[in-house]
Design a protein around this motif. Sequence first.
Motif, short mmCIF file in Angstrom:
data_model
loop_
_atom_site.label_atom_id
_atom_site.label_comp_id
_atom_site.label_asym_id
_atom_site.label_seq_id
_atom_site.Cartn_x
_atom_site.Cartn_y
_atom_site.Cartn_z
N LYS A 94 9.51 2.17 5.10
CA LYS A 94 10.21 3.04 4.15
C LYS A 94 9.41 3.24 2.87
N THR A 95 8.67 2.23 2.45
CA THR A 95 7.96 2.29 1.18
C THR A 95 6.50 2.71 1.31
N GLY A 96 5.89 2.40 2.45
CA GLY A 96 4.46 2.59 2.58
C GLY A 96 3.74 1.56 1.73
N GLU A 97 2.45 1.76 1.53
CA GLU A 97 1.70 0.84 0.68
C GLU A 97 2.22 0.93 -0.74
N ILE A 98 2.39 -0.23 -1.36
CA ILE A 98 2.88 -0.28 -2.74
C ILE A 98 1.74 0.04 -3.71
N GLY A 99 0.54 -0.43 -3.39
CA GLY A 99 -0.65 -0.05 -4.16
C GLY A 99 -0.91 -0.84 -5.43
N VAL A 100 -0.06 -1.82 -5.76
CA VAL A 100 -0.30 -2.70 -6.89
C VAL A 100 -0.01 -4.13 -6.46
N ASP A 101 -0.50 -5.07 -7.24
CA ASP A 101 -0.30 -6.48 -6.93
C ASP A 101 0.33 -7.21 -8.12
N THR A 102 0.72 -8.43 -7.87
CA THR A 102 1.22 -9.28 -8.94
C THR A 102 0.06 -9.63 -9.87
N SER A 103 0.38 -10.15 -11.02
CA SER A 103 -0.68 -10.51 -11.97
C SER A 103 -1.57 -11.63 -11.43
N LEU A 104 -1.01 -12.56 -10.65
CA LEU A 104 -1.82 -13.62 -10.06
C LEU A 104 -2.90 -13.05 -9.15
N VAL A 105 -2.53 -12.13 -8.30
CA VAL A 105 -3.49 -11.53 -7.37
C VAL A 105 -4.45 -10.59 -8.10
N ALA A 106 -3.95 -9.82 -9.03
CA ALA A 106 -4.80 -8.89 -9.79
C ALA A 106 -5.87 -9.65 -10.57
N ALA A 107 -5.53 -10.86 -11.04
CA ALA A 107 -6.47 -11.65 -11.81
C ALA A 107 -7.45 -12.45 -10.94
#
Length: 112
Positions: A94-107
């Motif tokens: 329903k959502t497809g790829e969200i395209g962003v991550d949590t701050s832990l993963v982004a860092a």
Amino acid sequence: MTYFIGADCIDVLDRSCVEECPVDCIYEGERKAYINPVECIDCGYCEHVCPVSAVGNDRAGDAGSGFLADNAAFFDTALPGRDEPLGNPGGSLKTGEIGVDTSLVAAHEKGA
């Protein structure tokens, strides 16, 4: 038992777990996948097909160095560029790829 996806998935995103999940509860961020703890039925199929052993569960002792809580945060907190939390949308198709991550993963350092 609560399943989560840990650091070994970052920048790999093999998607075997997504294809194997019978309830479509694994969502894709930009660099990593996340298991929705409310939608998951604890079948463990994702754990068995992951080629990099990134799937763990809350019985893992150290809860994946913070990835158990981080996995839940993907659904419970507003991610960068979003006004509200993702919540429990009822399946990643329903959502497809969200395209962003949590701050832990982004860092997380690329290639680490």
